[in-house]
Design an enzyme around this catalytic site. Structure first.
Site, PDB file in Angstrom:
ATOM      1  N   HIS A 129      -4.387  -9.251   3.117  1.00 52.16           N
ATOM      2  CA  HIS A 129      -5.618  -9.232   3.397  1.00 52.16           C
ATOM      3  C   HIS A 129      -6.160 -10.222   4.544  1.00 52.16           C
ATOM      4  O   HIS A 129      -5.424 -11.484   4.624  1.00 52.16           O
ATOM      5  CB  HIS A 129      -6.090  -9.597   2.150  1.00 52.16           C
ATOM      6  N   ARG A 148       0.953  -1.181  -0.038  1.00 53.48           N
ATOM      7  CA  ARG A 148       0.161   0.114  -0.184  1.00 53.48           C
ATOM      8  C   ARG A 148       0.797   1.188  -0.025  1.00 53.48           C
ATOM      9  O   ARG A 148       2.160   1.138   0.419  1.00 53.48           O
ATOM     10  CB  ARG A 148      -0.746   0.054   1.059  1.00 53.48           C
ATOM     11  N   LYS A 199      -2.604  -3.141   7.838  1.00 52.81           N
ATOM     12  CA  LYS A 199      -3.880  -2.506   8.313  1.00 52.81           C
ATOM     13  C   LYS A 199      -4.180  -3.508   9.549  1.00 52.81           C
ATOM     14  O   LYS A 199      -3.884  -4.726   9.415  1.00 52.81           O
ATOM     15  CB  LYS A 199      -5.047  -2.993   7.553  1.00 52.81           C
ATOM     16  N   ARG A 230      -0.657  -1.449  -7.190  1.00 53.83           N
ATOM     17  CA  ARG A 230      -0.868  -2.638  -6.024  1.00 53.83           C
ATOM     18  C   ARG A 230      -1.799  -3.707  -6.443  1.00 53.83           C
ATOM     19  O   ARG A 230      -1.591  -5.004  -6.612  1.00 53.83           O
ATOM     20  CB  ARG A 230      -1.237  -2.203  -4.653  1.00 53.83           C
ATOM     21  N   TYR A 239     -10.378  -8.278  -5.280  1.00 48.35           N
ATOM     22  CA  TYR A 239      -9.282  -7.436  -5.454  1.00 48.35           C
ATOM     23  C   TYR A 239      -8.625  -7.646  -6.925  1.00 48.35           C
ATOM     24  O   TYR A 239      -8.306  -7.001  -7.797  1.00 48.35           O
ATOM     25  CB  TYR A 239      -8.204  -7.611  -4.677  1.00 48.35           C
ATOM     26  N   HIS A 262      -2.607   3.212  -6.275  1.00 44.86           N
ATOM     27  CA  HIS A 262      -3.008   1.956  -5.664  1.00 44.86           C
ATOM     28  C   HIS A 262      -3.512   0.921  -6.918  1.00 44.86           C
ATOM     29  O   HIS A 262      -3.604  -0.379  -6.633  1.00 44.86           O
ATOM     30  CB  HIS A 262      -4.362   2.474  -4.991  1.00 44.86           C
TER      31      HIS A 262
END
Length: 311
Positions: free
Chosen positions: A282, A165, A188, A259, A291, A256
């Site tokens: 993820h 990211r 995250k 990615r 994705y 992004h």
């Protein structure tokens, strides 16, 4: 027109703070998610303050039914909130209501039964390998200051070559260099993952550091702005915007998107979804499936080929 009542009572403010703490501690939510949840609940409780004619309290939530939930949804849509944003906001509200109903012993089943609006989830649009290469080539010569061009190229190479990211790339510090075969990335929700570093990505960062006017220090940013502070995402977005304008790429060609391209290109080359999920960081395989634009048939084929009983 009189001023609306206060959105929160002291008791409600305390309940909201405790819920956010619980979400952060037990559900591994990121700081960004907690901030978004706080905004969602403040919007809801502010609405209730005006709708009920008094500051919202935990006790006042006990009488919530579908009419109040529908009125909140209508109010948010009238303010211009998109169906997707409203669905996320209502999801946060329901999560809070479930928590407080368990805590206080309320029956909020009627309010929790309110449906969220339907929306079409937009799929990411990766660049083709050729488009990605052209973009990086353009960025390499985009800026009149050579070290800035080298810096932007290094960041975008990490996004495409390692699947980072942009916040993860810009969050790297001097102590992370030199890269080993794999980078330890904290993503995250505080989840750590190991990301292999391609030689091209290592070389791009080395070239940038060789030209950078700033001394590399362990506790200082790896990627710096022109004034020496941590590089802002907007600078990379601007570089990407200029490249796509020259190349005639669509507005979806953002940092992004590189990615996304990392994941999609790996899959096209035979990578399996579970490995790509781990590389991307993820929490859910379904997120990786969306994705990469994988359909259910492809997903089942992956399972059948990978499982010992699949053949």
């Amino acid at each position: 027109m009189s001023a609306p009542p206060l959105a929160l009572s002291a008791a409600m403010s305390d309940a909201l703070a405790r819920w956010l703490e619980t979400e952060a501690a037990t559900r591994d939510r990121s700081d960004h998610t907690i901030t978004a949840y706080q905004g969602d609940l403040l919007a809801f409780l502010s609405f209730l303050g005006g709708y009920l004619g008094e500051a919202a309290t935990p006790k006042s939530l006990a009488s919530l039914r579908q009419p109040e939930m529908r009125a909140f949804a209508a109010s948010e849509r009238a303010r211009g909130l998109s169906a997707r944003s409203l669905a996320r906001r209502q999801s946060a509200v329901r999560s809070f209501l479930r928590w407080i109903s368990d805590r206080e012993g309320y029956d909020l089943s009627a309010a929790l039964a309110a449906r969220s609006p339907k929306y079409t989830r937009s799929l990411p649009r990766p660049l083709s390998p050729e488009q990605a290469r052209q973009t990086l080539d353009m960025v390499a010569t985009d800026h009149e200051t050579p070290w800035v061009a080298a810096r932007d190229l290094a960041v975008l190479t990490l996004l495409w070559g390692c699947g980072l990211r942009i916040s993860e790339a810009l969050g790297l510090n001097g102590r992370d260099w030199p890269f080993r075969d794999a980078l330890t990335i904290r993503g995250k929700g505080g989840r750590e993952r190991q990301v292999p570093v391609l030689p091209a990505a290592h070389q791009a960062v080395a070239d940038y550091l060789a030209q950078s006017p700033w001394r590399l220090a362990p506790d200082q940013p790896l990627f710096r702005g022109v004034r020496g502070g941590r590089l802002a995402a907007g600078s990379i977005e601007g570089s990407m915007q200029r490249a796509r304008a020259v190349l005639g790429l669509p507005p979806t060609a953002t940092p992004h998107a590189l990615r996304h391209s990392f994941a999609t290109h790996l899959l096209a080359a035979g990578g399996d979804l579970r490995t790509i999920q781990e590389l991307l960081g993820h929490a859910s395989l379904s997120t990786t499936q969306v994705y990469t634009g994988v359909d259910d048939a492809h997903l089942m084929a992956v399972y059948r080929n990978a499982h010992p009983r699949g053949n």
